[in-house]
Every structure is written in C-alpha cells, then in structure tokens.
Design a protein around this motif. Structure first.
Motif, short mmCIF file in Angstrom:
data_model
loop_
_atom_site.label_atom_id
_atom_site.label_comp_id
_atom_site.label_asym_id
_atom_site.label_seq_id
_atom_site.Cartn_x
_atom_site.Cartn_y
_atom_site.Cartn_z
N UNK A 164 0.84 -1.10 -0.22
CA UNK A 164 -0.06 -0.07 -0.03
C UNK A 164 0.88 1.30 -0.06
N UNK A 165 1.98 1.19 0.69
CA UNK A 165 2.85 2.24 0.92
C UNK A 165 3.31 2.78 -0.74
N UNK A 166 3.57 1.78 -1.45
CA UNK A 166 4.22 2.23 -2.80
C UNK A 166 2.94 2.64 -3.74
N UNK A 167 1.82 1.68 -3.52
CA UNK A 167 0.74 2.57 -4.36
C UNK A 167 0.46 3.75 -3.98
N UNK A 168 0.47 4.21 -2.89
CA UNK A 168 0.15 5.63 -2.33
C UNK A 168 1.14 6.54 -3.07
N UNK A 170 2.95 6.25 -5.78
CA UNK A 170 2.60 6.00 -7.04
C UNK A 170 1.73 7.01 -7.52
N UNK A 171 0.48 7.18 -6.57
CA UNK A 171 -0.64 7.94 -7.01
C UNK A 171 -0.17 9.22 -6.65
N UNK A 172 0.64 9.45 -5.74
CA UNK A 172 1.02 10.92 -5.21
C UNK A 172 2.08 11.58 -6.30
N UNK A 173 2.42 10.70 -7.29
CA UNK A 173 3.29 11.27 -8.30
C UNK A 173 2.46 12.15 -9.17
N UNK A 174 1.25 12.06 -9.00
CA UNK A 174 0.42 12.84 -10.09
C UNK A 174 0.35 12.31 -11.46
N UNK A 175 0.62 11.03 -11.67
CA UNK A 175 0.30 10.48 -13.00
C UNK A 175 -0.88 9.67 -13.22
N UNK A 176 -1.53 9.36 -14.12
CA UNK A 176 -2.65 8.64 -14.07
C UNK A 176 -2.42 6.97 -13.87
N UNK A 177 -3.22 6.59 -12.91
CA UNK A 177 -2.98 5.32 -12.47
C UNK A 177 -4.29 4.30 -12.61
N UNK A 178 -4.22 3.54 -13.65
CA UNK A 178 -5.75 2.69 -13.74
C UNK A 178 -5.40 1.34 -13.45
N UNK A 179 -6.50 0.90 -12.72
CA UNK A 179 -6.51 -0.51 -12.42
C UNK A 179 -7.41 -1.25 -13.54
N UNK A 180 -6.70 -2.31 -13.71
CA UNK A 180 -7.83 -3.45 -14.73
C UNK A 180 -8.15 -4.82 -13.89
N UNK A 181 -9.18 -5.02 -14.45
CA UNK A 181 -9.58 -6.70 -13.94
C UNK A 181 -10.07 -6.42 -12.51
N UNK A 182 -9.33 -6.01 -11.48
CA UNK A 182 -9.82 -5.98 -10.13
C UNK A 182 -9.16 -4.61 -9.55
N UNK A 183 -9.51 -4.28 -8.47
CA UNK A 183 -9.25 -3.12 -7.83
C UNK A 183 -8.84 -3.43 -6.41
N UNK A 184 -7.97 -2.21 -5.78
CA UNK A 184 -7.79 -2.17 -4.40
C UNK A 184 -8.72 -1.38 -3.70
#
Length: 364
Positions: A164-168, A170-184
């Motif tokens: 979770x720390x790395x996902x957060x 990544x999202x804080x980098x302010x680039x689009x992050x799109x989940x496919x097939x499933x989500x967190x």
C-alpha cells in the motif's frame, strides 16, 4: 516498442557487485563518448564473457539502464544508446500478474494497439502474483521519470495489500494510475473492470433453470474477482433455494484445486460446478472424465474468460466472455486521455456475455 521485464525472480547467485560494475561500465562509456547516442552497445553475450557473469546478470543491468532512459532495446537488433529528445520519453507502464499466458497477451495487445498509435512506448512488468515481485516493480516504476501513466492489475486484491505504501507513492506522483480486472478497495483509484458478480449470477441462474439442483462453486479467495464471482453464485443459489457449497483456493493452490474439487464432487454428488475461470474448469472436466463422470449428463461445468482453453478439447466450456483486447484498449485510451488532460478519471464496469457450449445441460 515493447520492453518486457520479468524480474523479481533474482538469481541467488547473482553478484550485485558485478551487476553494478556492468552498469558503471556502460554509463562511463556513454559519458566518455565511447558509446555514442543512437549507436549499438556490446551484446549480452559479449558483456557476459567480458565480466564472466551469467546473461541474467547482464540483462538486469541493461534493463535497469533502460528504466533510467539511457538505453533502448530493439527486438532482433540489440541494445542502443537512447537518443535525447526535446520533450523527453513518452511511456506507459503496464504491471499485471502475468504477461505471456492465458488472457493476458490479448489484454496487452489491446493496450499496445492504442498507445503505439498515440506515439507512446510500452514497459511491461509481471508480478507472478507475488507481493515481493510486485514491490520490486512498483519501486522501478516510481523511480522512472519517463513514465507518463501506469495500468495495473494488483496482486491478491482481496487481501490488504502489503505494498500500500508504494501504491500511495505512485498515486502521489500525479500521473494517471488505472486498475484493470480488479481493484484495491483501500486506495482511491481509476479502474476498468468486468461485472464479475452479475455475470456469474446470470450464469448460475441458467444452470438452475436447466435442472441443476446441487451446485459447487470453486473460487479464488485471495483476489477480489473471486470474491465477487462467488457473491453472484451465492445470490443466484439462495434466490432459487438451491443446495450449494463452495471451495475457496489461494494463488499457491491454483494448479491443484481441481483435484480437490473432483474428490468433493465424487463424494457429495453435485450436479453443477461453477468455476472461477477456464484454467480451473478445463482440468476439472478432464479429471472428472477420468473418474467416470459424463459431462454434462452427470455434471455441468462452467468457466469464466472464454479463453483459448475453453474450446481446446472435445468438451467445449460454457463460460463468460471476458472482453480482453477491448478492456486493454479502453484502459489505454483512458490513460492517454488523462495524460493529455482530456479526461479527469475513469470508473467503468463492463458487461460480459455468457457463451453456452456443451459442458452444460441445455448448452449445445
């Protein structure tokens, strides 16, 4: 151009010192002008002989330099010093549990088709459904300044993520992050997924309408797709007051759960098996036939995804049509639109069609 990184399964014998020495050698060669912009560098074999290391070690050093934007690989030609451009590299990263098998090549083909047309490069990463490998690749993506967007299928999505720390980050980098097939569930996100619950609900309803009275569900318990598919199965069974039970399996049990399911079916005489996907349904059918069951006369079996496996044998699986290439295209189009600021986000669930075949009663 697609650059595939399957690392994470590091060779225990790989010397970190040698790997760093190779990187330093190439960087020094670029800085000194020995390796000029756009020119080909030494081959993997040459570097392997020069430094007396495995090609695996060499390949890791080269790919690290690709991530840093210093090298570019060209399939069938070799590795070249990257050319500097005024606007920098345009690249979209794709991180999925697998790359080269099952439905994933078609998903990636859909992504590639769109981003190649838009002039973006594609970086592929495979986690092998492992938190450790996922962490390794997330760190690589976060540290790569040339990535404009990321398309992700997370690892074991039904469980609290260890990354979770790395996902957060990544999202804080302010680039689009799109989940496919499933989500967190615990992370704010954009996503394009299939309507797993409603698809399996309708599939189970059809089995019950065709005379199935005792149903067994076989679902993956450590990803959210499996939980949603079970939810649809349970809902249909309860509404029809049908007798049902379920087996849940983990990623580590993937290749063996069909044997367990066959034993339960033989002992308790279910007349339908609703499987998490085709990779479970097909070997289950084979095992049941070996045990003397006739499909669908004795038991109906269903899959999910409409993969190549669904028509591989004389038993043609009734299954759910996963959109695969279309889903990849949708994710890539959303990513490009978000990069260009033509779209602020995406939250889409795709309807899936049921494909009826001869593995179920009434499915001919």
């Amino acid at each position: 151009m697609i650059k595939i990184n399957l690392y994470g399964q590091d060779d225990d014998k790989m010397s970190k010192t040698k790997y760093e020495v190779i990187k330093d050698f190439i960087i020094e060669g670029i800085n000194s002008g020995k390796f000029k912009e756009g020119e080909k560098i030494y081959s993997e074999n040459m570097l392997s002989r020069k430094f007396k290391v495995s090609r695996h070690t060499v390949r890791r050093a080269l790919m690290e330099l690709e991530f840093e934007g210093l090298l570019v690989s060209q399939k069938g030609r070799g590795t070249f010093v990257a050319k500097k451009t005024a606007d920098g590299s345009k690249c979209i990263a794709v991180l999925t549990t697998f790359i080269s098998d099952y439905i994933f090549p078609l998903i990636i083909r859909g992504i590639e088709k769109v981003i190649a047309h838009e002039g973006y490069g594609l970086l592929l990463f495979s986690t092998d459904n492992s938190y450790e490998f996922e962490r390794y690749h997330l760190e690589s993506i976060i540290n790569n300044p040339n990535i404009d967007a990321v398309i992700i299928e997370p690892t074991k999505s039904a469980l609290p993520s260890k990354n979770q720390d790395l996902y957060r980050k990544l999202i804080q980098k302010d680039i689009p992050v799109i989940f496919i097939n499933t989500i967190l569930r615990d992370i704010a996100q954009n996503y394009i997924i299939t309507k797993d619950q409603s698809a399996v609900y309708k599939l189970t309803q059809s089995l019950i309408k065709n005379g199935c009275k005792k149903l067994l569900g076989i679902f993956k318990g450590d990803d959210l797709q499996g939980i949603k598919r079970y939810s649809g199965f349970e809902k249909a069974c309860r509404e029809a007051q049908a007798e049902f039970d379920a087996i849940f399996f983990t990623s580590e049990e993937y290749n063996f759960v069909h044997n367990r399911a066959a034993e339960v079916i033989s002992r308790e005489r279910f007349d339908a098996a609703v499987c998490y996907n085709d990779k479970i349904a097909l070997p289950l059918c084979v095992k049941l036939k070996e045990m003397g069951f006739k499909i669908p006369q004795d038991i109906s079996v269903t899959g999910y995804d409409n993969s190549l496996l669904s028509t591989l044998t004389d038993i043609k699986l009734t299954t759910v049509e996963h959109p695969k290439e279309k889903l990849g295209e949708m994710a890539a189009k959303a990513a490009v639109a978000m990069i260009k600021k033509n779209r602020s986000g995406v939250k889409e669930e795709v309807e899936c069609e049921i494909i009826f075949r001869n593995s179920t009663k009434g499915g001919f």
